[in-house]
Design a protein around this motif. Structure first.
Motif, short mmCIF file in Angstrom:
data_model
loop_
_atom_site.label_atom_id
_atom_site.label_comp_id
_atom_site.label_asym_id
_atom_site.label_seq_id
_atom_site.Cartn_x
_atom_site.Cartn_y
_atom_site.Cartn_z
N SER A 121 0.84 -1.20 0.00
CA SER A 121 0.00 0.00 0.00
C SER A 121 0.87 1.24 0.00
O SER A 121 1.92 1.29 0.65
CB SER A 121 -0.91 0.01 1.24
OG SER A 121 -1.57 1.25 1.36
N SER A 161 -0.84 4.24 0.47
CA SER A 161 -1.67 5.22 1.16
C SER A 161 -1.08 5.54 2.53
O SER A 161 -0.30 4.77 3.09
CB SER A 161 -3.10 4.69 1.32
OG SER A 161 -3.10 3.48 2.08
N ARG A 162 -1.46 6.66 3.08
CA ARG A 162 -0.93 7.11 4.36
C ARG A 162 -1.48 6.24 5.49
O ARG A 162 -2.69 6.05 5.61
CB ARG A 162 -1.32 8.58 4.58
CG ARG A 162 -0.63 9.22 5.78
CD ARG A 162 -1.06 10.68 5.89
NE ARG A 162 -0.36 11.35 6.96
CZ ARG A 162 0.80 11.95 6.85
NH1 ARG A 162 1.42 11.96 5.66
NH2 ARG A 162 1.38 12.56 7.86
#
Length: 316
Positions: free
Chosen positions: A243, A245-246
């Motif tokens: 991933s 994403s944050r």
């Protein structure tokens, strides 16, 4: 063999439990130190247990007393960042992931990116870099109150490019700590060594790992101030978590199965201006060039130190 081989134990003692069998040579008397012809600074760094040291909370009180009696500050299980505000065991574990024999995935930290702007006599540096080392330990490297050998050795007397001479806590309010620091910067101009005293006030926050600093007194400078921020860098997120994403630290630990390394992303701002008599060309150009080059050299020293830490325990 790395540049800092032989000094690895200095930082490793911050990521290990204290060794009970390592006590220790008797404390030399002041008379004996004078007989060795050590100057005041050298004597001070041998046995300096003043603030702002924070003890490992798990150290046995009897062992702590023995450390105070017989050890010097570099070998004590001390921390510059207050352990109240982070998980010490997790930082120790992370340091092991970066430097242990299971570190089979090399990590490359590029040299610092330094952007320079000049306006109305002020020189503004915006700096970004990463280090494959836990954020709390990177924060200690930036302040370096125990004068550990993070920076390049400058001469045969084992003095660093940047030495910490004294540290005094002026105010402590929760995670916020205001500290008065005196350092010595060493540089060579036309082959001649010079030592520049630096006197700073540093306003740190041990919870979010930020700091602001300004000069109290500094030779040749009218303005010398800045700030830094150390943020966690999830080095193995893409490899182990699939991933981009944050995510936060707990999510990262879960999706990586506890194997994900947490490094540091550092952003800094440095503003300086030569004093009025020197802030005219071509002298001002020379001072700016020297200052910028010195800052880059110090950051490169930290990068090479961390790289050497990785190599010292990497598998063959």
């Amino acid at each position: 063999m790395g540049v800092f081989t032989g000094f690895d134990g200095l930082i490793n003692q911050n990521i290990q439990q204290p060794l009970k069998a390592r006590c220790c040579r008797p404390r030399p008397s002041p008379r004996y130190l004078r007989m060795l012809n050590l100057n005041q600074f050298q004597r001070m760094i041998l046995y300096n247990i003043q603030e702002p040291w924070y003890w490992d909370p798990d150290v046995d009180p009897k062992l702590k007393a023995e450390y105070k009696k017989n050890s010097h500050v570099r070998s004590m299980p001390l921390y510059a960042i207050d352990p109240k505000y982070y998980d010490l065991a997790e930082v120790n574990r992370q340091a092991g992931l970066w430097s242990g024999p299971d570190n089979k995935h090399p990590w490359y930290d590029a040299p610092a990116t330094v952007k320079v702007k000049r306006k109305k006599g002020l020189c503004n540096l915006n700096i970004e870099f990463t280090l494959g080392w836990p954020p709390q330990l990177v924060s200690e490297m930036l302040t370096n109150p125990r004068n550990l050998n993070f920076f390049r050795l400058f001469d045969r007397e084992f003095r660093q490019r940047l030495d910490n001479k004294s540290t005094k806590v002026l105010k402590k309010d929760g995670p916020r700590q205001i500290t008065e620091v005196k350092k010595t910067l060493r540089y060579k101009i036309l082959g001649l060594p010079i030592a520049i005293p630096i006197h700073l006030i540093i306003d740190e926050n041990h919870q979010n790992l930020t700091a602001k600093f300004k000069k109290k007194k500094m030779m040749y400078m009218k303005v010398f101030e800045g700030s830094w921020k150390v943020e966690p860098l999830y080095a193995d997120q893409e490899r182990l978590c699939k991933s981009r994403s944050r995510i936060n630290e707990e999510e990262y630990k879960s999706c990586s199965g506890g194997k994900g390394r947490i490094g540091s992303k550092v952003t800094m701002e440095q503003i300086f201006q030569p004093c009025s008599l020197l802030n005219v060309p071509p002298i001002s150009w020379f001072i700016r060039e020297i200052t910028i080059k010195t800052i880059k050299n110090l950051l490169e020293d930290l990068r090479k130190f961390v790289m050497d830490m990785h190599k010292s325990s990497s598998p063959e």
